[in-house]
Motif scaffolding. Structure first.
Motif, PDB file in Angstrom:
ATOM      1  N   LEU A   1       0.822  -1.212   0.000  1.00  7.82           N
ATOM      2  CA  LEU A   1       0.000   0.000   0.000  1.00  7.82           C
ATOM      3  C   LEU A   1       0.861   1.269   0.000  1.00  7.82           C
ATOM      4  CD1 LEU A   1      -2.830  -1.025   2.484  1.00  7.82           C
ATOM      5  CD2 LEU A   1      -3.073  -0.622   0.032  1.00  7.82           C
ATOM      6  N   ALA A   2       2.070   1.161   0.514  1.00  5.31           N
ATOM      7  CA  ALA A   2       2.952   2.330   0.566  1.00  5.31           C
ATOM      8  C   ALA A   2       3.327   2.814  -0.828  1.00  5.31           C
ATOM      9  CB  ALA A   2       4.217   2.001   1.361  1.00  5.31           C
ATOM     10  N   ASN A   3       3.251   1.885  -1.796  1.00  2.00           N
ATOM     11  CA  ASN A   3       3.595   2.241  -3.168  1.00  2.00           C
ATOM     12  C   ASN A   3       2.385   2.732  -3.963  1.00  2.00           C
ATOM     13  OD1 ASN A   3       6.297   1.432  -2.790  1.00  2.00           O
ATOM     14  ND2 ASN A   3       5.761  -0.715  -3.195  1.00  2.00           N
ATOM     15  N   ARG A   4       1.213   2.707  -3.324  1.00  2.00           N
ATOM     16  CA  ARG A   4       0.023   3.212  -4.007  1.00  2.00           C
ATOM     17  C   ARG A   4       0.097   4.734  -4.133  1.00  2.00           C
ATOM     18  NH1 ARG A   4      -4.891   0.322  -4.057  1.00  2.00           N
ATOM     19  NH2 ARG A   4      -4.455  -1.892  -4.372  1.00  2.00           N
ATOM     20  N   PRO A   5      -0.364   5.292  -5.260  1.00  2.00           N
ATOM     21  CA  PRO A   5      -0.374   6.763  -5.384  1.00  2.00           C
ATOM     22  C   PRO A   5      -1.388   7.375  -4.423  1.00  2.00           C
ATOM     23  CG  PRO A   5      -1.497   5.727  -7.238  1.00  2.00           C
ATOM     24  CD  PRO A   5      -0.827   4.617  -6.481  1.00  2.00           C
ATOM     25  N   THR A   6      -1.081   8.536  -3.900  1.00  2.00           N
ATOM     26  CA  THR A   6      -1.974   9.240  -2.975  1.00  2.00           C
ATOM     27  C   THR A   6      -3.096   9.912  -3.756  1.00  2.00           C
ATOM     28  OG1 THR A   6      -0.137   9.656  -1.462  1.00  2.00           O
ATOM     29  CG2 THR A   6      -2.108  11.028  -1.208  1.00  2.00           C
ATOM     30  N   LEU A   7      -4.339   9.627  -3.355  1.00  2.00           N
ATOM     31  CA  LEU A   7      -5.488  10.225  -4.034  1.00  2.00           C
ATOM     32  C   LEU A   7      -5.721  11.659  -3.577  1.00  2.00           C
ATOM     33  CD1 LEU A   7      -8.017   7.223  -3.919  1.00  2.00           C
ATOM     34  CD2 LEU A   7      -6.454   7.860  -5.754  1.00  2.00           C
ATOM     35  N   ALA A   8      -5.514  11.948  -2.315  1.00  2.00           N
ATOM     36  CA  ALA A   8      -5.696  13.298  -1.779  1.00  2.00           C
ATOM     37  C   ALA A   8      -5.041  13.362  -0.413  1.00  2.00           C
ATOM     38  CB  ALA A   8      -7.174  13.647  -1.685  1.00  2.00           C
ATOM     39  N   SER A   9      -4.674  14.527   0.003  1.00  2.00           N
ATOM     40  CA  SER A   9      -4.088  14.726   1.327  1.00  2.00           C
ATOM     41  C   SER A   9      -4.913  15.764   2.069  1.00  2.00           C
ATOM     42  CB  SER A   9      -2.634  15.192   1.214  1.00  2.00           C
ATOM     43  OG  SER A   9      -1.820  14.204   0.606  1.00  2.00           O
ATOM     44  N   VAL A  10      -5.312  15.449   3.281  1.00  2.00           N
ATOM     45  CA  VAL A  10      -6.114  16.364   4.090  1.00  2.00           C
ATOM     46  C   VAL A  10      -5.460  16.506   5.453  1.00  2.00           C
ATOM     47  CG1 VAL A  10      -8.286  15.862   2.906  1.00  2.00           C
ATOM     48  CG2 VAL A  10      -7.588  14.467   4.865  1.00  2.00           C
ATOM     49  N   ALA A  11      -5.627  17.640   6.054  1.00  2.00           N
ATOM     50  CA  ALA A  11      -5.058  17.902   7.380  1.00  2.00           C
ATOM     51  C   ALA A  11      -6.130  17.634   8.435  1.00  2.00           C
ATOM     52  CB  ALA A  11      -4.563  19.330   7.464  1.00  2.00           C
ATOM     53  N   ILE A  12      -5.921  16.599   9.255  1.00  2.00           N
ATOM     54  CA  ILE A  12      -6.866  16.238  10.314  1.00  2.00           C
ATOM     55  C   ILE A  12      -6.066  15.925  11.566  1.00  2.00           C
ATOM     56  CG2 ILE A  12      -8.633  14.594  11.064  1.00  2.00           C
ATOM     57  CD1 ILE A  12      -9.338  14.088   8.192  1.00  2.00           C
ATOM     58  N   GLU A  13      -6.505  16.438  12.683  1.00  2.00           N
ATOM     59  CA  GLU A  13      -5.851  16.113  13.951  1.00  2.00           C
ATOM     60  C   GLU A  13      -6.086  14.638  14.267  1.00  2.00           C
ATOM     61  OE1 GLU A  13      -6.897  18.588  17.166  1.00  2.00           O
ATOM     62  OE2 GLU A  13      -6.314  20.469  16.177  1.00  2.00           O
ATOM     63  N   SER A  14      -5.002  13.911  14.483  1.00  2.00           N
ATOM     64  CA  SER A  14      -5.125  12.479  14.715  1.00  2.00           C
ATOM     65  C   SER A  14      -3.982  12.004  15.591  1.00  2.00           C
ATOM     66  CB  SER A  14      -5.109  11.718  13.377  1.00  2.00           C
ATOM     67  OG  SER A  14      -5.091  10.333  13.588  1.00  2.00           O
ATOM     68  N   ASN A  15      -4.226  10.909  16.324  1.00  2.00           N
ATOM     69  CA  ASN A  15      -3.201  10.310  17.163  1.00  2.00           C
ATOM     70  C   ASN A  15      -2.452   9.183  16.452  1.00  2.00           C
ATOM     71  OD1 ASN A  15      -3.821  11.940  19.409  1.00  2.00           O
ATOM     72  ND2 ASN A  15      -5.509  10.560  19.982  1.00  2.00           N
ATOM     73  N   VAL A  16      -2.748   8.993  15.158  1.00  2.00           N
ATOM     74  CA  VAL A  16      -2.119   7.908  14.404  1.00  2.00           C
ATOM     75  C   VAL A  16      -0.685   8.289  14.065  1.00  2.00           C
ATOM     76  CG1 VAL A  16      -2.252   6.495  12.320  1.00  2.00           C
ATOM     77  CG2 VAL A  16      -4.348   7.281  13.449  1.00  2.00           C
ATOM     78  N   ALA A  17       0.228   7.351  14.290  1.00  2.00           N
ATOM     79  CA  ALA A  17       1.652   7.613  14.021  1.00  2.00           C
ATOM     80  C   ALA A  17       1.917   7.601  12.525  1.00  2.00           C
ATOM     81  CB  ALA A  17       2.498   6.544  14.718  1.00  2.00           C
ATOM     82  N   PRO A  18       2.902   8.373  12.080  1.00  2.51           N
ATOM     83  CA  PRO A  18       3.263   8.390  10.662  1.00  2.51           C
ATOM     84  C   PRO A  18       3.594   6.986  10.165  1.00  2.51           C
ATOM     85  CG  PRO A  18       4.337  10.192  11.817  1.00  2.51           C
ATOM     86  CD  PRO A  18       3.718   9.325  12.874  1.00  2.51           C
ATOM     87  N   GLY A  19       3.041   6.626   9.015  1.00  2.40           N
ATOM     88  CA  GLY A  19       3.280   5.304   8.447  1.00  2.40           C
ATOM     89  C   GLY A  19       2.206   4.287   8.778  1.00  2.40           C
ATOM     90  N   ASP A  20       1.450   4.507   9.873  1.00  4.91           N
ATOM     91  CA  ASP A  20       0.338   3.620  10.208  1.00  4.91           C
ATOM     92  C   ASP A  20      -0.873   3.952   9.334  1.00  4.91           C
ATOM     93  OD1 ASP A  20       1.825   2.346  12.070  1.00  4.91           O
ATOM     94  OD2 ASP A  20       0.846   3.244  13.824  1.00  4.91           O
ATOM     95  N   TYR A  21      -1.827   3.040   9.321  1.00  5.08           N
ATOM     96  CA  TYR A  21      -3.013   3.221   8.499  1.00  5.08           C
ATOM     97  C   TYR A  21      -4.241   3.450   9.373  1.00  5.08           C
ATOM     98  CZ  TYR A  21      -0.366   1.963   4.356  1.00  5.08           C
ATOM     99  OH  TYR A  21       0.544   1.966   3.339  1.00  5.08           O
ATOM    100  N   VAL A  22      -5.193   4.206   8.863  1.00  5.28           N
ATOM    101  CA  VAL A  22      -6.411   4.519   9.590  1.00  5.28           C
ATOM    102  C   VAL A  22      -7.559   4.582   8.591  1.00  5.28           C
ATOM    103  CG1 VAL A  22      -6.043   7.011   9.360  1.00  5.28           C
ATOM    104  CG2 VAL A  22      -7.498   6.145  11.197  1.00  5.28           C
ATOM    105  N   LEU A  23      -8.745   4.211   9.014  1.00  3.08           N
ATOM    106  CA  LEU A  23      -9.934   4.302   8.168  1.00  3.08           C
ATOM    107  C   LEU A  23     -10.629   5.636   8.393  1.00  3.08           C
ATOM    108  CD1 LEU A  23     -11.620   0.767   8.414  1.00  3.08           C
ATOM    109  CD2 LEU A  23     -10.106   1.653   6.651  1.00  3.08           C
ATOM    110  N   LEU A  24     -11.078   6.239   7.293  1.00  2.12           N
ATOM    111  CA  LEU A  24     -11.845   7.476   7.356  1.00  2.12           C
ATOM    112  C   LEU A  24     -13.216   7.239   6.731  1.00  2.12           C
ATOM    113  CD1 LEU A  24      -9.118  10.051   6.213  1.00  2.12           C
ATOM    114  CD2 LEU A  24      -9.805   9.484   8.558  1.00  2.12           C
ATOM    115  N   LEU A  25     -14.253   7.725   7.381  1.00  2.00           N
ATOM    116  CA  LEU A  25     -15.603   7.620   6.857  1.00  2.00           C
ATOM    117  C   LEU A  25     -15.996   8.960   6.247  1.00  2.00           C
ATOM    118  CD1 LEU A  25     -18.173   5.875   6.597  1.00  2.00           C
ATOM    119  CD2 LEU A  25     -18.918   6.824   8.794  1.00  2.00           C
TER     120      LEU A  25
END
Length: 384
Positions: A330-354
């Motif tokens: 998944l790290a090699n997948r192209p980024t569809l969009a980048s958004v700024a959201i306050e989160s406790n997720v560490a860089p490199g980890d994955y998170v689901l967004l609804l």
């Protein structure tokens, strides 16, 4: 005969848990009515009344009209072979089939095969049980030996002929006298139908439940018959689907053995046990355990049933390395969009967004699902 009786019972269900006793008229059933008995539990299960006793069964047992309750039935009569199983129906809440042999009051060795089926007056409780039994008497030992010698001599001189039909080609009772492979501990006859296999497994499971015990040997025998039934279900998917539909049990793609154990032990059986037994059957299939060999497999497996369940759960759990590989992919997948959201997720980890779709092709992010590792893992598996 007992298969025809079962099919008759199924035809009366009409979408209910049990057929209505009002729909049953054994006196007018010409096929197996004379070989049947109707037990009435409306006054209690300790000593049910005999509401109907077929002519053939009454004559075989030499019983007159004075016999009106189970307690009056002679212990060595053929009728007692049938009525001795009625508590299994109460425990299993499903039809029970059985077969064996015994020495009758006249001293004749008798082979019998029967079935007990629940009926209800209120569509909820079992207050009537209808039983059908068929039997054949064996000759004495001297006559049997003489006949066997004659048959052996005839077979030795007869030309070989190809088998053109299964054992039960002429009906459920055909081949009853044949030397079909039968183990008294596991009386599965070659050519048995899917319904026969199910009723045999249900009978053993019901005995286990009625005795309120989980003795290892008995439990292994039940699971062995469940393993046999699962193989038979694979060979007859249409018949299996019909059994599930009749029992109101749904197919579970992620747990294909759960419906098997529900059919055999009952859907109301302890959920933890059902899950464990389904795991045992699933692991037996995964390991390619042969029919008839499950008991030995469990005996030789370290930890027995618990060990097999643990091994099956481990086999189902994704390898941690696979998750690392998915993350790398998944790290090699192209980024569809980048958004700024306050989160406790560490860089490199994955998170689901609804997100919710809005006008202009935009997506409005409404929630972050960052504390559900299992759900995140499932989403990652979908993408890789």
């Amino acid at each position: 005969m007992h298969v025809r009786a079962y099919n008759y019972w199924v035809s009366l269900l009409g979408g209910r848990a049990y057929p209505s006793i009002e729909d049953l008229d054994p006196a007018n059933i010409t096929d197996f009515g004379p070989h049947s008995v109707l037990l009435d539990f409306s006054a209690g299960i300790e000593n049910p009344a005999i509401a109907f006793l077929g002519k053939a069964l009454r004559e075989e047992c030499a019983l007159d009209s004075s016999i009106t309750h189970i307690a009056q039935v002679p212990s060595r009569s053929l009728l007692s072979r049938l009525t001795d199983h009625y508590l299994q129906i109460i425990a299993n809440r499903a039809p029970i089939g059985f077969e064996a042999e015994f020495v009758s009051t006249r001293g004749f060795n008798t082979m019998y095969r029967g079935i007990l089926m629940p009926f209800s007056s209120d569509e909820d409780s079992i207050d009537f049980i209808y039983g059908v039994i068929n039997w054949k008497e064996l000759v004495d030992a001297e006559t049997q030996a003489r006949l066997q010698a004659e048959i052996t001599a005839a077979v030795a001189t007869a030309p070989k002929s190809a088998v053109t039909a299964p054992v039960w080609a002429d009906g459920p009772s055909a081949g009853f006298d044949d030397d079909a492979p039968m183990d008294r501990e596991s009386p599965t006859i070659a050519g048995a139908t899917l319904i026969d296999q199910l009723m045999l497994a249900q009978q053993t499971a019901a005995a286990l439940r009625a005795a309120d015990t989980r003795h290892r040997a008995t439990l292994y025998r039940v699971l062995g018959r469940a393993h046999e039934f699962a193989a038979a279900a694979d060979a007859d998917p249409v018949g299996y689907d019909a059994l599930l539909a009749s029992a109101g049990i749904a197919v579970q793609l992620r747990a294909p053995m759960t419906p098997i154990v529900k059919l055999i032990f009952g859907a109301d059986y302890d959920k933890t046990r059902l899950t464990e037994y389904a795991a045992v059957l699933a692991h037996a299939r995964r390991m390619g355990v042969a029919i008839g060999a499950l008991g030995h497999f469990l005996d030789s497996f370290e930890g027995g049933i618990k060990g097999v369940v643990k091994a099956e759960r481990a086999a189902r759990t994704p390898n941690p390395k696979a998750r690392v590989d998915r993350a790398s992919a998944l790290a090699n997948r192209p980024t569809l969009a980048s958004v700024a959201i306050e989160s406790n997720v560490a860089p490199g980890d994955y998170v689901l967004l609804l997100a919710r779709a809005s006008d202009g092709g935009m997506l409005d992010i409404v929630a972050e699902i960052g504390d559900d590792a299992t759900l995140t893992e499932r989403a990652m598996r979908r993408m890789v």
